[in-house]
Design a protein around this motif. Structure first.
Motif, mmCIF file in Angstrom:
data_model
loop_
_atom_site.group_PDB
_atom_site.id
_atom_site.type_symbol
_atom_site.label_atom_id
_atom_site.label_comp_id
_atom_site.label_asym_id
_atom_site.label_seq_id
_atom_site.Cartn_x
_atom_site.Cartn_y
_atom_site.Cartn_z
ATOM 1 N N ASP A 55 61.152 2.957 28.602
ATOM 2 C CA ASP A 55 59.783 3.398 28.869
ATOM 3 C C ASP A 55 59.367 4.563 27.970
ATOM 4 N N LYS A 56 60.336 5.324 27.491
ATOM 5 C CA LYS A 56 60.039 6.460 26.605
ATOM 6 C C LYS A 56 59.461 6.010 25.263
ATOM 7 N N LEU A 57 59.651 4.742 24.911
ATOM 8 C CA LEU A 57 59.139 4.228 23.631
ATOM 9 C C LEU A 57 57.618 4.118 23.614
ATOM 10 N N GLU A 58 56.993 3.976 24.775
ATOM 11 C CA GLU A 58 55.550 3.724 24.887
ATOM 12 C C GLU A 58 54.752 4.681 24.011
ATOM 13 N N GLY A 59 53.879 4.113 23.182
ATOM 14 C CA GLY A 59 52.973 4.938 22.401
ATOM 15 C C GLY A 59 53.074 4.723 20.907
ATOM 16 N N THR A 60 52.484 5.667 20.176
ATOM 17 C CA THR A 60 52.440 5.633 18.720
ATOM 18 C C THR A 60 53.279 6.777 18.173
ATOM 19 N N TRP A 61 54.225 6.431 17.321
ATOM 20 C CA TRP A 61 55.139 7.393 16.706
ATOM 21 C C TRP A 61 54.836 7.454 15.209
ATOM 22 N N LYS A 62 54.786 8.675 14.660
ATOM 23 C CA LYS A 62 54.435 8.838 13.242
ATOM 24 C C LYS A 62 55.458 9.702 12.512
ATOM 25 N N MET A 63 55.628 9.353 11.229
ATOM 26 C CA MET A 63 56.460 10.164 10.339
ATOM 27 C C MET A 63 55.736 10.268 9.006
ATOM 28 N N ASN A 64 55.467 11.474 8.570
ATOM 29 C CA ASN A 64 54.817 11.701 7.282
ATOM 30 C C ASN A 64 55.870 11.768 6.188
ATOM 31 N N THR A 65 55.578 11.076 5.070
ATOM 32 C CA THR A 65 56.418 11.167 3.881
ATOM 33 C C THR A 65 55.552 11.777 2.775
ATOM 34 N N ARG A 66 56.108 11.923 1.587
ATOM 35 C CA ARG A 66 55.326 12.501 0.490
ATOM 36 C C ARG A 66 54.127 11.639 0.119
ATOM 37 N N LYS A 67 54.281 10.316 0.196
ATOM 38 C CA LYS A 67 53.225 9.429 -0.284
ATOM 39 C C LYS A 67 52.529 8.631 0.813
ATOM 40 N N ILE A 116 54.467 6.652 8.022
ATOM 41 C CA ILE A 116 55.066 5.504 8.693
ATOM 42 C C ILE A 116 54.647 5.608 10.163
ATOM 43 N N VAL A 117 54.081 4.526 10.680
ATOM 44 C CA VAL A 117 53.598 4.505 12.059
ATOM 45 C C VAL A 117 54.314 3.384 12.803
ATOM 46 N N GLU A 118 54.903 3.731 13.928
ATOM 47 C CA GLU A 118 55.556 2.730 14.763
ATOM 48 C C GLU A 118 54.915 2.774 16.136
ATOM 49 N N PHE A 120 66.250 9.764 21.232
ATOM 50 C CA PHE A 120 65.194 10.698 21.615
ATOM 51 C C PHE A 120 65.759 12.110 21.557
ATOM 52 N N LYS A 121 65.191 12.925 20.658
ATOM 53 C CA LYS A 121 65.618 14.314 20.572
ATOM 54 C C LYS A 121 65.042 15.099 21.740
ATOM 55 N N ASP A 122 63.797 14.754 22.100
ATOM 56 C CA ASP A 122 63.116 15.282 23.278
ATOM 57 C C ASP A 122 61.950 14.340 23.552
ATOM 58 N N ALA A 123 61.040 14.724 24.434
ATOM 59 C CA ALA A 123 59.952 13.820 24.832
ATOM 60 C C ALA A 123 58.983 13.515 23.690
ATOM 61 N N LYS A 124 58.971 14.347 22.637
ATOM 62 C CA LYS A 124 58.001 14.180 21.559
ATOM 63 C C LYS A 124 58.620 13.800 20.222
ATOM 64 N N HIS A 125 59.934 13.682 20.149
ATOM 65 C CA HIS A 125 60.610 13.402 18.883
ATOM 66 C C HIS A 125 61.640 12.297 19.036
ATOM 67 N N LEU A 126 61.587 11.342 18.106
ATOM 68 C CA LEU A 126 62.445 10.168 18.128
ATOM 69 C C LEU A 126 63.001 9.933 16.733
ATOM 70 N N ASP A 127 64.308 9.756 16.637
ATOM 71 C CA ASP A 127 64.939 9.384 15.374
ATOM 72 C C ASP A 127 65.342 7.917 15.454
ATOM 73 N N TYR A 164 60.466 10.436 13.775
ATOM 74 C CA TYR A 164 59.133 10.290 14.324
ATOM 75 C C TYR A 164 58.762 11.402 15.295
ATOM 76 N N SER A 165 57.463 11.637 15.373
ATOM 77 C CA SER A 165 56.866 12.485 16.403
ATOM 78 C C SER A 165 55.822 11.645 17.113
ATOM 79 N N ILE A 166 55.681 11.853 18.413
ATOM 80 C CA ILE A 166 54.711 11.095 19.167
ATOM 81 C C ILE A 166 53.300 11.538 18.757
ATOM 82 N N SER A 167 52.429 10.580 18.605
ATOM 83 C CA SER A 167 51.059 10.890 18.214
ATOM 84 C C SER A 167 50.236 11.134 19.477
#
Length: 165
Positions: free
Chosen positions: A37-49, A52-54, A135-142, A160-163
């Motif tokens: 259930d912790k997966l629910e939502g939009t996760w984002k990771m910014n790169t240089r260019k 990435i959105v999951e 899950f590193k915590d409620a807002k961060h996912l590796d 990723y960080s939760i959006s």
């Protein structure tokens, strides 16, 4: 008085019990599907260019559906679709990569499922061979994807960080 050998009855029984409990401890309990259930939502990771959105959403009692996008400016490209599916006593991570003429059906069995994440593996598959979500915590996912392509070991780590949207 005869000496007892190390492998005699009580020691052998203890070793067999310990070995059996280790195997059982590594099995995933389908009732723990709720940990996803912790997966629910939009996760984002910014790169240089790009970014990435999951995204993950629950489809029904036994299926989670996800998609991974690469976003560059106003353009986005779907990278993969995936599912987490509970089937009987097993849970599978099923990725489908975009751009393949005939996508291979890959089923990675969850070997570990805990409140902090999961590990899915198919050691007979080249790529991906192993996928780990932590899950590193409620807002961060590796998310970590490992395998072999064209004889080269590849590993990708997504932080990723939760959006909020």
């Amino acid at each position: 008085m005869a000496k007892k050998r190390w492998y005699s009855s009580s020691y052998l029984l203890l070793i067999l019990l310990l070995a059996g409990s280790l195997q059982t401890a590594g099995q995933v309990n389908p009732a723990d599907f709720r940990f996803l259930d912790k997966l629910e939502g939009t996760w984002k990771m910014n790169t240089r260019k790009s970014t990435i959105v999951e995204t993950w959403s629950r489809s029904n009692d036994s299926t989670w559906t996800g998609k991974t996008w690469r976003v560059v400016g106003a353009d986005s490209a779907l990278q993969q679709s995936m599912q987490l599916v509970r089937r009987g006593a097993d849970i599978f991570y099923i990725p489908a990569y975009e751009g393949q003429d005939k996508p291979a059906t890959i089923h990675l069995r969850l070997r570990v499922l805990k409140a902090i994440g999961f590990v899915a593996e198919d050691l007979n598959n080249d790529f991906p061979k192993k996928i780990t979500y932590r899950f590193k915590d409620a807002k961060h996912l590796d998310a970590r994807v490992e395998g072999v392509r064209d004889g080269t070991i590849e590993e990708y780590i997504f932080q990723y960080s939760i959006s909020p949207d």
